[in-house]
Design a protein around this motif. Structure first.
Motif, PDB file in Angstrom:
ATOM      1  N   ALA A  26       6.523  15.011   2.043  1.00  0.00           N
ATOM      2  CA  ALA A  26       5.153  14.690   2.431  1.00  0.00           C
ATOM      3  C   ALA A  26       5.022  13.210   2.798  1.00  0.00           C
ATOM      4  O   ALA A  26       4.320  12.846   3.747  1.00  0.00           O
ATOM      5  N   PHE A  27       5.729  12.342   2.053  1.00  0.00           N
ATOM      6  CA  PHE A  27       5.701  10.905   2.341  1.00  0.00           C
ATOM      7  C   PHE A  27       6.329  10.628   3.702  1.00  0.00           C
ATOM      8  O   PHE A  27       5.867   9.745   4.440  1.00  0.00           O
ATOM      9  N   GLN A  28       7.371  11.373   4.048  1.00  0.00           N
ATOM     10  CA  GLN A  28       7.989  11.245   5.370  1.00  0.00           C
ATOM     11  C   GLN A  28       6.982  11.489   6.484  1.00  0.00           C
ATOM     12  O   GLN A  28       6.967  10.780   7.495  1.00  0.00           O
ATOM     13  N   GLY A  50       0.815  -1.212   0.000  1.00  0.00           N
ATOM     14  CA  GLY A  50       0.000   0.000   0.000  1.00  0.00           C
ATOM     15  C   GLY A  50       0.847   1.260   0.000  1.00  0.00           C
ATOM     16  O   GLY A  50       0.593   2.201  -0.768  1.00  0.00           O
ATOM     17  N   LEU A  51       1.892   1.278   0.839  1.00  0.00           N
ATOM     18  CA  LEU A  51       2.764   2.448   0.886  1.00  0.00           C
ATOM     19  C   LEU A  51       3.534   2.628  -0.421  1.00  0.00           C
ATOM     20  O   LEU A  51       3.640   3.744  -0.944  1.00  0.00           O
ATOM     21  N   TYR A  52       4.091   1.530  -0.940  1.00  0.00           N
ATOM     22  CA  TYR A  52       4.834   1.624  -2.197  1.00  0.00           C
ATOM     23  C   TYR A  52       3.937   2.101  -3.338  1.00  0.00           C
ATOM     24  O   TYR A  52       4.354   2.911  -4.185  1.00  0.00           O
ATOM     25  N   ALA A  53       2.707   1.589  -3.373  1.00  0.00           N
ATOM     26  CA  ALA A  53       1.781   1.970  -4.440  1.00  0.00           C
ATOM     27  C   ALA A  53       1.442   3.453  -4.364  1.00  0.00           C
ATOM     28  O   ALA A  53       1.380   4.146  -5.390  1.00  0.00           O
ATOM     29  N   VAL A  54       1.227   3.946  -3.141  1.00  0.00           N
ATOM     30  CA  VAL A  54       0.929   5.378  -2.967  1.00  0.00           C
ATOM     31  C   VAL A  54       2.097   6.225  -3.461  1.00  0.00           C
ATOM     32  O   VAL A  54       1.915   7.211  -4.188  1.00  0.00           O
ATOM     33  N   LEU A  55       3.320   5.845  -3.074  1.00  0.00           N
ATOM     34  CA  LEU A  55       4.491   6.622  -3.473  1.00  0.00           C
ATOM     35  C   LEU A  55       4.705   6.565  -4.985  1.00  0.00           C
ATOM     36  O   LEU A  55       4.967   7.601  -5.621  1.00  0.00           O
ATOM     37  N   LEU A  56       4.595   5.384  -5.564  1.00  0.00           N
ATOM     38  CA  LEU A  56       4.819   5.240  -7.003  1.00  0.00           C
ATOM     39  C   LEU A  56       3.776   6.011  -7.808  1.00  0.00           C
ATOM     40  O   LEU A  56       4.111   6.704  -8.786  1.00  0.00           O
ATOM     41  N   GLY A  67      13.548  19.378  -6.935  1.00  0.00           N
ATOM     42  CA  GLY A  67      12.756  20.077  -5.931  1.00  0.00           C
ATOM     43  C   GLY A  67      11.376  19.465  -5.761  1.00  0.00           C
ATOM     44  O   GLY A  67      10.874  19.314  -4.636  1.00  0.00           O
ATOM     45  N   LEU A  68      10.746  19.093  -6.879  1.00  0.00           N
ATOM     46  CA  LEU A  68       9.413  18.490  -6.813  1.00  0.00           C
ATOM     47  C   LEU A  68       9.447  17.134  -6.101  1.00  0.00           C
ATOM     48  O   LEU A  68       8.588  16.843  -5.256  1.00  0.00           O
ATOM     49  N   TYR A  69      10.436  16.324  -6.438  1.00  0.00           N
ATOM     50  CA  TYR A  69      10.506  15.015  -5.797  1.00  0.00           C
ATOM     51  C   TYR A  69      10.935  15.128  -4.335  1.00  0.00           C
ATOM     52  O   TYR A  69      10.549  14.302  -3.500  1.00  0.00           O
ATOM     53  N   ALA A  70      11.722  16.157  -4.003  1.00  0.00           N
ATOM     54  CA  ALA A  70      12.030  16.396  -2.592  1.00  0.00           C
ATOM     55  C   ALA A  70      10.758  16.753  -1.821  1.00  0.00           C
ATOM     56  O   ALA A  70      10.543  16.281  -0.696  1.00  0.00           O
ATOM     57  N   ALA A  71       9.898  17.575  -2.439  1.00  0.00           N
ATOM     58  CA  ALA A  71       8.629  17.935  -1.793  1.00  0.00           C
ATOM     59  C   ALA A  71       7.740  16.709  -1.613  1.00  0.00           C
ATOM     60  O   ALA A  71       7.110  16.524  -0.561  1.00  0.00           O
ATOM     61  N   LEU A  72       7.690  15.840  -2.636  1.00  0.00           N
ATOM     62  CA  LEU A  72       6.869  14.634  -2.535  1.00  0.00           C
ATOM     63  C   LEU A  72       7.382  13.715  -1.430  1.00  0.00           C
ATOM     64  O   LEU A  72       6.600  13.199  -0.615  1.00  0.00           O
ATOM     65  N   LEU A  73       8.701  13.497  -1.363  1.00  0.00           N
ATOM     66  CA  LEU A  73       9.260  12.631  -0.322  1.00  0.00           C
ATOM     67  C   LEU A  73       9.100  13.241   1.065  1.00  0.00           C
ATOM     68  O   LEU A  73       8.938  12.522   2.055  1.00  0.00           O
TER      69      LEU A  73
END
Length: 446
Positions: A66-68, A24-30, A58-64
């Motif tokens: 939020a995932f953190q 579930g977590l991997y699917a959300v992140l992907l 920068g965009l992927y840093a923002a996404l990670l």
């Protein structure tokens, strides 16, 4: 001792809960990584390749980032299936990924704009901070994350008290807010379309709401509902004590044997300190019990608690439960005070169980009398293994002698880290499959 063997109990078929949680977590992140890439492409590319890379990192840093937040939101569904120790470990490594992405973002952007101007990188950074809204806030956010990353490095973390490290770590939330406002003010992709704007507001909204719900609203609601108080303090030995706690509607508290709480005892000198202690008895809907060994000021103070002391408990947490059973029979291996969740699990386990309790001397065998009586009542075998750490009393040959069919059983393991690492190595040598091995490391307490 050997007792009458109970008939085996069938285990639930289907996909393991831990696999469901991780997937579930991997699917959300992907899925979100793909969406970010789509919105980035739709916004168009700058002529300067460095600026393109800077915006993407920068965009992927923002996404990670939020995932953190989602990883440490302590949402019950994920926690019961994955465990706080693993979620916290993933949060830590994701944090280092965020740090490198943010550094890359800053370097690519500064050097990209410097290539298009006559300024050197330092003056270009100053110019961006003075002329572009949100850049100064981004610089402050990056500085905070650099400090948090430095104190979270293994060398520094081992030398800081948990409370000190946690206080510094809280500034990450300030960095998150500053980074988000920078994205709103200066993010090309953020403002490229109404859909992109709504998406990023949604990502940050879900992440922050999860943290607020899991770490603030749910604990406050449960404590207001259950109103926990100390009812008894019972010394088990010179340095081990059990604390009994009761409250209202405890039959509605979703706690299971093997889980732990973060306990705050609301005394004048300790109300601010939270300590993770496992339940040492299976919850019965009326009373909760924890058993702790003196290892610091917080655990030492438990012996002096007064009956009637109010308790604020966060939890229950942990995936060290029977939810993850894969086999009808089980082996429970405890070391030292790690016997507390093992003793609770023995109450809840069905099927035949073998309990192995590893201590240095007989005097160190906390709750041994309870374990003996419980094993007798439940038709389990109990082995008390004593002696110094060397030679290893739980080496592969010894484990195979005590439990010849260990590869066909679930194994639950709790104890000091050196012992756990040694036993995990023994289990691998004996061919015990990974999905049948269950353990939890209390990394939260450092």
């Amino acid at each position: 001792m050997t007792t009458v063997r109970q008939p085996p109990v069938a285990t639930r078929p289907g996909v393991r809960p831990s696999v469901v949680g991780r997937t579930g977590l991997y699917a959300v992140l992907l899925a979100n990584a793909v969406v970010v890439a789509v919105f980035f492409a739709q916004a168009g590319f700058a002529s300067n390749a460095l600026i393109v890379l800077g915006r993407l990192t920068g965009l992927y840093a923002a996404l990670l980032m939020a995932f953190q937040l989602l990883l440490v939101a302590r949402l019950p569904w994920f926690d019961r299936r994955i465990g706080m120790d693993r979620l916290t470990s993933w949060h830590r490594w994701t944090g280092f990924s965020v740090l490198w992405l943010l550094l890359s973002h800053a370097v690519f952007i500064v050097f990209g704009y410097a290539r298009s101007s006559s300024l050197d990188p330092v003056n270009q950074l100053v110019d961006l901070a003075e002329t572009v809204e949100g850049v100064l806030r981004a610089i402050v956010a990056l500085a905070i994350i650099l400090v948090v990353g430095a104190v979270s490095a293994r060398y520094a973390r081992r030398r800081l008290a948990y409370e000190t490290w946690h206080f510094i770590h809280l500034y990450t939330y300030v960095a998150v807010v500053l980074a988000f406002t920078h994205q709103v003010a200066a993010g090309t992709t953020f403002a490229s379309s109404p859909a992109a704007t709504a998406y990023w507001y949604g990502v940050w909204g879900v992440a922050l709401t999860s943290v607020c719900a899991g770490r603030l609203v749910l604990p406050l609601w449960r404590n207001l509902r259950h109103r926990l108080r100390v009812t008894a303090v019972v010394p088990e030995s010179d340095d081990v004590v059990s604390v009994y706690i009761t409250g209202r509607d405890l039959d509605r508290l979703p706690a299971r044997a093997g889980q732990f709480f973060l306990w705050r005892f609301l005394t004048k000198d300790r109300w601010w300190q939270a300590n993770p202690f496992s339940l040492s008895a299976a919850p019965d809907g009326r009373t909760l019990r924890l058993t702790a060994k003196r290892a610091g000021d917080g655990s030492a103070a438990l012996r002096h608690l007064k009956v009637g002391t109010r308790v604020f408990a966060e939890g229950p947490y942990g995936a060290f439960t029977t939810l993850h059973r894969t086999r009808p029979d089980a082996v429970l291996i405890a070391g030292g005070v790690g016997v507390t969740p093992i003793r609770a699990l023995l109450e809840e386990l069905h099927g035949h169980a073998v309990v192995i309790y590893r201590v240095s001397t007989d005097r160190d065998a906390v709750l041994h009398d309870e374990l003996r009586d419980l094993a007798l009542a439940r038709g389990a075998e109990l082995h008390l293994v004593t002696g110094p750490p060397v030679p290893d009393r739980l080496a592969p040959r010894e484990l195979a002698r005590l439990v010849p069919d260990i590869a066909d059983r679930d194994v639950y393991l709790c104890g000091p880290p050196p012992m756990m690492n040694a036993v995990l190595g023994s289990l691998r040598e004996l061919g015990v499959p990974g999905p049948q091995t269950h353990f939890e490391r209390f990394s939260l307490a450092g």
